[in-house]
Design a protein around this motif. Structure first.
Motif, PDB file in Angstrom:
ATOM      1  N   VAL A  27      -9.465 -15.003  -8.014  1.00 10.67           N
ATOM      2  CA  VAL A  27      -9.575 -14.547  -6.621  1.00 10.67           C
ATOM      3  C   VAL A  27     -10.544 -15.408  -5.805  1.00 10.67           C
ATOM      4  O   VAL A  27     -10.889 -15.054  -4.670  1.00 10.67           O
ATOM      5  N   SER A 387     -14.487  -6.780   1.711  1.00  5.21           N
ATOM      6  CA  SER A 387     -13.476  -6.820   0.652  1.00  5.21           C
ATOM      7  C   SER A 387     -13.579  -5.639  -0.305  1.00  5.21           C
ATOM      8  O   SER A 387     -12.618  -5.331  -1.018  1.00  5.21           O
ATOM      9  N   TYR A 390     -11.017  -2.886  -0.558  1.00  3.79           N
ATOM     10  CA  TYR A 390      -9.700  -3.383  -0.962  1.00  3.79           C
ATOM     11  C   TYR A 390      -9.761  -4.080  -2.320  1.00  3.79           C
ATOM     12  O   TYR A 390      -8.877  -4.858  -2.672  1.00  3.79           O
ATOM     13  N   GLU A 393      -6.672  -3.852  -4.589  1.00  3.14           N
ATOM     14  CA  GLU A 393      -5.559  -4.673  -4.100  1.00  3.14           C
ATOM     15  C   GLU A 393      -5.775  -6.140  -4.439  1.00  3.14           C
ATOM     16  O   GLU A 393      -4.849  -6.834  -4.876  1.00  3.14           O
ATOM     17  N   ILE A 394      -7.000  -6.593  -4.241  1.00  5.12           N
ATOM     18  CA  ILE A 394      -7.295  -8.010  -4.463  1.00  5.12           C
ATOM     19  C   ILE A 394      -7.185  -8.361  -5.934  1.00  5.12           C
ATOM     20  O   ILE A 394      -6.555  -9.365  -6.296  1.00  5.12           O
ATOM     21  N   HIS A 397      -3.831  -8.714  -7.146  1.00  3.55           N
ATOM     22  CA  HIS A 397      -3.142  -9.848  -6.531  1.00  3.55           C
ATOM     23  C   HIS A 397      -2.019  -9.407  -5.588  1.00  3.55           C
ATOM     24  O   HIS A 397      -0.909  -9.951  -5.617  1.00  3.55           O
ATOM     25  N   LYS A 405       2.600  -4.760   1.682  1.00  2.00           N
ATOM     26  CA  LYS A 405       2.075  -5.273   0.425  1.00  2.00           C
ATOM     27  C   LYS A 405       3.207  -5.774  -0.460  1.00  2.00           C
ATOM     28  O   LYS A 405       4.219  -5.090  -0.633  1.00  2.00           O
ATOM     29  N   PRO A 432      -4.592 -12.820  -1.470  1.00  2.00           N
ATOM     30  CA  PRO A 432      -5.720 -12.181  -2.183  1.00  2.00           C
ATOM     31  C   PRO A 432      -6.697 -13.182  -2.788  1.00  2.00           C
ATOM     32  O   PRO A 432      -6.935 -13.213  -3.988  1.00  2.00           O
ATOM     33  N   ARG A 455      -9.446  -7.617   4.967  1.00  2.00           N
ATOM     34  CA  ARG A 455      -9.818  -7.448   3.555  1.00  2.00           C
ATOM     35  C   ARG A 455     -10.880  -8.453   3.116  1.00  2.00           C
ATOM     36  O   ARG A 455     -11.301  -8.436   1.957  1.00  2.00           O
ATOM     37  N   THR A 457     -10.275 -11.603   2.998  1.00  2.00           N
ATOM     38  CA  THR A 457      -9.480 -12.601   2.283  1.00  2.00           C
ATOM     39  C   THR A 457      -8.893 -13.610   3.267  1.00  2.00           C
ATOM     40  O   THR A 457      -9.128 -13.532   4.474  1.00  2.00           O
TER      41      THR A 457
END
Length: 512
Positions: A27, A387, A390, A393-394, A397, A405, A432, A455, A457
């Motif tokens: 990430v 972040s 989230y 989610e990250i 991926h 999403k 992500p 997020r 990202t």
């Protein structure tokens, strides 16, 4: 353990990029910017040579332990001028209960490495205080190595250095204005050179923290984390390293101090008092609540001072044992050395056995699954704050395509994160990968300007048709300049060490 295995394994491209996309769950984690990595590099080469992360880790720990033995013996030998005391100290300190807890239970690799440099720091500082001001580069070497290994240990070490400056007032050597002038000059030179060498780590970290709000390590209540005196002493009688105590050997040293300190030499009286001060600071007797909302809260655990306790207690106990053996036969001295080794070794063995008897951890790591678990390890220290909500989610991926999403295929190399995406029309794509300074994004080999998503990202707008997206991180201009300054500082330090603390060429010319 997985945290440190990631730190070591991800160093393969550290000179090119602060991010290794093959690790930290892919990430774009910036851990290497917020945690020093210089003294971890031997571990990286060991890991690559062995090719088994677990075996490599054990070899690295063995090397660290050996270097701690060597450092402890060498600098105590110079401090005490007594071979027996140097051997005894190296054994008692290296095999101390708190160091065992650091490696067996906490797996605090950076702290474990930093213990190598503690004898160097205090020896050189003692030399400076005794009037040998040309030893200041040696002090700089020890302190910067500690900062570039584990800044918290360096912070605690500096706290323990401060009382020594006041204690030197009781020594005749300090009773002149010339002494204090030279001491202040040595101190200022040390501070400046330490800052110069350390700026390669400090400035890039500060730059990133100023660019965006990041998640700091857990903020803990210092008063609650400090040891309760009764628990500290009770736990010292046992071999459970989870208690973070001083162990029975250090506990017995308190009795030794109370017996011998009154008629001892000044320097060993100071050593004993330093140990007791560190013990006091590790407990909740000290009013930690007064400094809870200051930078002291970065320390998290006041019991970190227990390493200082074991260090000073090991000096004092080895001194008393050597003193008692002064007029004894060589055979008696050897017997004491062997018995001390057996006692300390037994403490290590019993502690390790105690840890192994505990229920197996949920995510057990072995040679077969280590590589996968290392690369997929996820931690959120120094994540962008935005972040954190989230995080799931990250780490799973999840891409966001025009607000929806999706799971998209991606690949990584050490230096790059690669995504192929086809769309008939341009879309807003939230990838992500964490957004920090030093980001490079290209689509079909054309550089674009990404945005930071809600997020925290990377957010881009794709092109019509096929999109070959490549994400990279590079060191910023500030990072490159600061690392260059640090490199110059290292060269200067090497010169000063060779030239015995002098800036001029005179000594080298004279010696030649």
């Amino acid at each position: 353990m997985l945290f440190h295995l990631n730190r070591v394994n991800s160093l393969g491209n550290i000179l090119v990029s602060p991010v290794n996309f093959n690790y930290w769950d892919h990430v774009g984690n910036f851990t290497s910017v917020f945690y020093p990595w210089l003294t971890l590099t031997p571990g990286y080469f060991i890991f690559k040579l062995v090719s088994d992360p677990i075996i490599g880790f054990l070899i690295f720990l063995t090397l660290i332990t050996f270097l701690t033995f060597v450092s402890s013996y060498y600098f105590m030998s110079k401090f005490s001028k007594d071979t027996l005391q140097a051997f005894l100290f190296s054994i008692i300190y290296t095999l101390s209960f708190f160091r065992v807890a650091s490696v067996f239970y906490r797996v605090g690799l950076a702290e474990y490495i930093s213990y190598i440099f503690i004898p160097l720091i205090f020896y050189s500082f003692a030399e400076i205080l005794s009037g040998k001001f040309n030893k200041w580069p040696l002090f700089v070497l020890g302190l910067t190595l500690t900062i570039l290994t584990h800044p918290l240990t360096a912070f605690i070490t500096v706290i323990m250095l401060i009382p020594l400056v006041f204690f030197v007032l009781f020594s005749k050597v300090s009773h002149s204005f010339k002494y204090w002038g030279q001491l202040i000059l040595a101190g200022l030179q040390s501070i400046v050179l330490v800052i110069i060498i350390s700026c390669g780590f400090i400035l890039p970290m500060v730059e990133q923290k100023r660019a965006l709000a990041t998640n700091r390590p857990a903020l803990l209540n210092l008063a609650q984390m400090a040891q309760k005196p009764v628990d500290l002493f009770n736990n010292a009688l046992h071999t459970d390293v989870r208690s973070y105590s001083i162990g029975i050997i250090s506990l017995l040293t308190i009795a030794v101090i109370l017996i011998f300190i009154w008629k001892d030499k000044l320097k060993y009286q100071i050593v004993a008092i330093e140990g007791l001060i560190a013990l006091f600071l590790s407990t909740n007797i000290f009013p930690w609540h007064f400094v809870q909302n200051t930078f002291f809260n970065l320390m998290q655990f006041p019991w970190r001072f227990l390493n200082m306790v074991t260090f000073f207690f090991a000096i004092y106990l080895s001194h008393i044992l050597a003193k008692l053996m002064k007029n004894r036969s060589s055979l008696t001295k050897l017997s004491v050395l062997i018995l001390t080794t057996i006692a300390c070794g037994s403490q290590v063995y019993l502690s390790g056995t105690k840890v192994n008897s505990q229920p197996a951890p949920f995510a057990i790591v072995n040679s077969k699954n280590a590589d996968q678990k290392i690369k997929n390890f996820h931690q959120e220290d120094y994540y962008p704050l935005q972040s954190l909500p989230y995080s799931n989610e990250i780490k799973n991926h999840k891409f966001i395509v025009n607000g929806k999403k999706e799971k998209l295929p991606f690949t990584t190399t050490q230096n790059s994160y690669l995504v192929k995406y086809y769309s008939k029309d341009p879309v807003k794509l939230d990838i992500p990968v964490l957004f920090y300074k030093g980001l490079d994004v290209s689509i079909n080999n054309e550089t674009i300007s990404p945005k930071i998503s809600k997020r925290g990202t990377i957010q881009i707008k794709t092109q019509q048709g096929q999109n070959n997206i490549q994400i990279k991180y590079h060191y910023t201009r500030i990072a490159i300049i600061s690392m260059s300054i640090s490199l110059v500082g290292i060269v200067i330090l090497i010169w000063l060490l060779v030239n015995n603390g002098r800036w001029s060429f005179r000594k080298l010319i004279k010696d030649s």
